[in-house]
Design a protein around this motif. Structure first.
Motif, mmCIF file in Angstrom:
data_model
loop_
_atom_site.group_PDB
_atom_site.id
_atom_site.type_symbol
_atom_site.label_atom_id
_atom_site.label_comp_id
_atom_site.label_asym_id
_atom_site.label_seq_id
_atom_site.Cartn_x
_atom_site.Cartn_y
_atom_site.Cartn_z
ATOM 1 N N VAL A 156 19.550 0.289 61.308
ATOM 2 C CA VAL A 156 19.323 0.799 59.953
ATOM 3 C C VAL A 156 20.521 0.427 59.083
ATOM 4 O O VAL A 156 21.669 0.721 59.421
ATOM 5 N N SER A 195 21.911 1.018 55.278
ATOM 6 C CA SER A 195 21.670 1.931 54.152
ATOM 7 C C SER A 195 22.862 1.923 53.200
ATOM 8 O O SER A 195 23.932 1.390 53.512
ATOM 9 N N ARG A 245 9.012 6.126 55.001
ATOM 10 C CA ARG A 245 10.335 5.653 54.572
ATOM 11 C C ARG A 245 10.791 6.360 53.305
ATOM 12 O O ARG A 245 11.939 6.822 53.213
ATOM 13 N N LEU A 268 17.479 3.145 52.125
ATOM 14 C CA LEU A 268 17.429 2.347 53.346
ATOM 15 C C LEU A 268 17.144 0.904 52.947
ATOM 16 O O LEU A 268 16.043 0.579 52.502
ATOM 17 N N VAL A 295 15.374 -1.730 57.877
ATOM 18 C CA VAL A 295 15.123 -1.066 59.161
ATOM 19 C C VAL A 295 14.442 -2.081 60.062
ATOM 20 O O VAL A 295 13.340 -2.542 59.770
#
Length: 288
Positions: A87, A89, A141, A168, A171
């Motif tokens: 991930v 972010s 999400r 995000l 992913v």
């Protein structure tokens, strides 16, 4: 006179020095915190020219603009299916309470970033642990980001910071898992392709069989119609022959004999063995 000018100049210089020590400006992009003997005395949030006591008070400035906390490397989280995901972010934040910000992290931006990164990381780990890979990739999400923003903001306000957004950026599965997934997807696509080819071949055979059947039917119908027409033509010819034979039987018999003579004696090498008194020589012996 010169001494007076020197004294006046010295006084003006002293006044300028004192003024420079007493006055300061606050930029519209900053907060100012006045300290007196190490203790927060006043927080200035409005830009402009302000006053402080020289030698006793000092000023520190803090940026009030929106800042970005971007992770250097993707973090590895585990979903509810016990699968690892990477991930990437980022967080948008800004200082809203300079006094609390100074008391909590000493006004150190690196400490504030570390605190925010830990808060967001722990929150995301908990959110991902409750969801499947499909949910975190596409299904939920937006919900994850919204819930994470609320939780991170509630914790960040304890240090005088507001979380404006948590996003995000990416992913994805780890490299080793991605390769296995791609191989499985490739095998699945090949299976679907083979299934479609088989269905296409079966449909093609069905079409060919139907075309062959229609061709046989058309040929059979055409042969039937041809035989019917031929039969009708033979019947009409036989009727005409019969009618002509009925009008002059003797001439018809004579004509048929001439045809038989011509076909029989067409080649010099043919040999015919018959009795001289046979009906075959009837018109040769007696033309009348």
């Amino acid at each position: 006179m010169n001494a007076r000018l020197q004294i006046v100049g010295a006084l003006l210089g002293l006044l300028l020095i004192i003024a420079s020590m007493c006055l300061f400006t606050v930029d519209q992009r900053q907060f100012a915190v006045i300290f007196q003997l190490g203790e927060v005395k006043k927080v200035i949030t409005e830009p402009g020219l302000h006053f402080k006591l020289p030698m006793v008070q000092n000023v520190r400035f803090f940026d009030n603009r929106v800042q970005t906390l971007d992770s250097q490397e993707p973090e590895r989280f585990i979903t509810s299916e016990k699968k690892n995901v990477l991930v990437d972010s980022y967080v948008k934040w800004r200082i809203i309470d300079p006094q609390l910000y100074y008391v909590s992290v000493g006004g150190d931006e690196s400490r504030a970033r570390t605190r925010l990164a830990q808060t967001v990381n722990d929150g995301l780990r908990g959110e991902f642990g409750k969801r499947t890979v499909h949910d975190v990739v596409s299904g939920a999400r937006d919900r994850i980001m919204e819930e994470m923003r609320g939780k991170a903001d509630a914790d960040a306000r304890k240090i005088g910071v507001q979380i404006l957004d948590v996003r995000l950026k990416r992913v994805e599965l780890p490299q080793e898992v991605s390769e296995a997934v791609y191989r499985r997807m490739e095998a699945e696509r090949k299976r679907v392709a083979n299934e479609l080819r088989s269905e296409g071949s079966a449909e093609a055979e069905k079409i060919r069989a139907d075309a062959d059947r229609q061709r046989e039917v058309i040929i059979a119908d055409a042969y039937r119609d041809a035989q019917k027409i031929k039969g009708e033509g033979d019947a009409k010819a036989a009727a005409i022959y019969g009618q002509a034979f009925g009008q002059n039987p003797e001439f018809y018999a004579f004509y048929r004999s001439l045809e038989a003579y011509r076909n029989t004696f067409n080649s010099k090498h043919d040999v015919l063995v018959v009795e001289p008194n046979s009906d075959f020589f009837k018109y040769l012996k007696n033309p009348k």
